[in-house]
Design an enzyme around this catalytic site. Structure first.
Site, PDB file in Angstrom:
ATOM      1  N   ASN A   7      20.477  89.204   1.716  1.00  0.00           N
ATOM      2  CA  ASN A   7      20.900  89.347   3.107  1.00  0.00           C
ATOM      3  C   ASN A   7      22.247  90.069   3.108  1.00  0.00           C
ATOM      4  OD1 ASN A   7      21.664  89.125   5.748  1.00  0.00           O
ATOM      5  ND2 ASN A   7      21.409  86.899   5.877  1.00  0.00           N
ATOM      6  N   ARG A  88      16.465  90.936   4.038  1.00  0.00           N
ATOM      7  CA  ARG A  88      16.441  90.524   5.437  1.00  0.00           C
ATOM      8  C   ARG A  88      16.895  91.725   6.267  1.00  0.00           C
ATOM      9  NH1 ARG A  88      20.950  88.125   9.162  1.00  0.00           N
ATOM     10  NH2 ARG A  88      19.656  87.430  10.871  1.00  0.00           N
ATOM     11  N   HIS A 176      15.894  85.458  14.615  1.00  0.00           N
ATOM     12  CA  HIS A 176      15.682  84.216  13.836  1.00  0.00           C
ATOM     13  C   HIS A 176      14.211  84.006  13.516  1.00  0.00           C
ATOM     14  CE1 HIS A 176      19.496  82.275  15.804  1.00  0.00           C
ATOM     15  NE2 HIS A 176      19.824  82.815  14.644  1.00  0.00           N
ATOM     16  N   ARG A 236      28.698  83.193  21.374  1.00  0.00           N
ATOM     17  CA  ARG A 236      27.945  84.038  22.312  1.00  0.00           C
ATOM     18  C   ARG A 236      27.617  83.270  23.580  1.00  0.00           C
ATOM     19  NH1 ARG A 236      23.773  85.168  17.898  1.00  0.00           N
ATOM     20  NH2 ARG A 236      24.935  86.467  16.449  1.00  0.00           N
ATOM     21  N   GLU A 379      15.292  80.311   5.236  1.00  0.00           N
ATOM     22  CA  GLU A 379      14.922  81.712   5.473  1.00  0.00           C
ATOM     23  C   GLU A 379      14.787  82.474   4.155  1.00  0.00           C
ATOM     24  OE1 GLU A 379      17.232  83.272   9.170  1.00  0.00           O
ATOM     25  OE2 GLU A 379      18.150  81.378   8.578  1.00  0.00           O
TER      26      GLU A 379
END
Ligand code: AMP
Length: 394
Positions: A7, A88, A176, A236, A379
């Site tokens: 990632n 990713r 996600h 956010r 993940e």
């Protein structure tokens, strides 16, 4: 077979090496502050964490250290042992599954940079750097968006001029996806039942909720064109009225980029509380009587519950609600507050079962109308699984 999950971020690079198909984690680590001063990396090996301060002027240097660590720790004897590398990738446009990276993809992918300008170009850097060191190793792209590609236009279109979608790709992509897919597959496997309707709540620094039908397809998800919308997150906003943007630009004499930075980096938990983006600080603040921390918690939990209720309606009822990611797995208080806001659905959790961190567990009571589970996400493993499948098919 050894498969590496990667990632790459703008100043970081995370990796986990797996023995597949067993899914055994051999080594993992993170390179941080790449291209900035005081760079370092940490690796986790045999349950021990080691931190090394080194100069990391770019991602290429980081990957060199990564390869050196694999060889000096004798996790691999030669680079040929790495049989697949899964990257990713944040936004894969309308790709609906993970793919082998080939020349065609490398030519097309720059067209998607504008969809995720902070992530996609740097994901490409990660791909290019590994290609330099390991030109013959199969690499895959695992997109955060692809699981959500089963959404229909009724869900993924915005009510903006239709040409914006046709000409510029303005639509909901959702993010996600790798985490939601991992959690969904895990709960189906655990319950030994495929026809489940599942609502997955990924609550971390970034947060999103996904509604998955009995065929295992995403019907809707809370993030949108970008990861800015939906739930209230660490920094956010989640859903807001777009008219706020020009209003604040005028009031504070700011550029659009400055306001977007406020919405992405200075809002959410941090913006409301003024204390922190970290939910632990918010929980502590509320406990010590800070009213804005208390308000942050209440607003965030209510937003999650409202999405769950909406998705329960969309799915015409659901069988399981899953909590995952940093907050979803660890914060008993958040889970309790969310469920407390779902009385109309007859969902109940047992406070004793809920009193747990980071463990797979059913936390709903026997008479709850919908089962509730904590499902720790992974993940990196999902990326390795996809890569293993693609590599063994070649
Ligand atoms: P993630 O983005 O999945 O790494 O999640 C990060 C978020 O998880 C942060 O807001 C952390 O405060 C939160 N988190 C991690 N551990 C805990 C915990 N024990 N209690 C509450 N929140 C936690």
């Amino acid at each position: 077979m050894k498969i590496l999950s990667v990632n790459a971020g703008s100043s970081s690079l995370k990796f986990t090496l797996f023995e597949m198909p067993a899914g055994e984690e051999l080594i993992s680590g993170t390179f941080e502050r790449i291209g900035i001063n005081n760079s370092f990396y940490s690796i986790k090996l045999n349950g021990e964490k080691i931190k090394k301060e080194v100069e990391l002027d770019n991602h290429k240097t980081a990957v060199k250290y990564l390869i050196d660590e694999l060889l000096t720790n004798k996790i691999i004897v030669s680079l040929e042992e790495l049989e697949g590398i899964g990257h990713r990738v944040l936004n894969g446009g309308e790709y609906n599954k993970s793919i082998i990276i080939d020349d065609e993809f490398l030519n097309v992918f720059p067209n998607y940079f504008e969809l995720a300008p902070l992530h996609n170009p740097v994901n490409m850097v990660g791909i290019e750097v590994f290609k330099e060191y390991l030109p013959n190793t199969l690499m895959t792209a695992v997109f955060d968006t692809s699981f959500h590609q089963t959404m229909k236009k009724t869900e993924y279109l915005y009510a903006t001029p239709y040409e914006w979608y046709e000409n510029y790709g303005v639509r909901k992509y959702g993010y996600h996806g790798t985490s939601h897919r991992y959690v969904d597959l895990t709960i189906r496997e655990h319950l030994g039942q495929n026809d489940l309707k599942v609502i997955t709540c990924h609550l971390g620094n970034g947060s999103s909720i996904t509604a998955i039908n009995s065929k295992g397809e995403v019907v809707d998800t809370s993030m949108g064109f970008t990861p800015l919308v939906g739930l209230i997150m660490g920094t956010r906003t989640g859903d807001i009225d777009a008219s706020i943007i020009p209003y604040i630009m005028k009031k504070e004499n700011k550029t659009v980029d400055e306001v977007m930075n406020d919405l992405n980096k200075k809002s959410g938990f941090l913006g409301i509380s003024g204390v922190s983006s970290d939910s632990r600080d918010i929980e502590n603040g509320a406990e010590e009587g800070n009213e804005l921390c208390d308000l942050t918690q209440k607003m965030a939990a209510r937003r999650v519950a409202n999405y769950v209720a909406m998705y329960n309606n969309l799915l015409e009822g659901s069988d399981v609600i899953c909590f995952t990611a940093g907050i979803g797995e660890n914060s008993a208080l958040t889970r309790q507050m969310v469920i407390d806001n779902l009385k109309s659905l007859g969902v109940k959790i047992d406070p004793q079962l809920n009193d747990v961190r980071g463990k797979f567990r059913k936390i709903s009571t026997e008479d709850s109308k919908i089962m509730v589970y904590i499902v720790p996400t992974n993940e990196e493993l999902m990326i390795a699984k996809d890569t293993y499948e693609l590599v063994t098919k070649e």
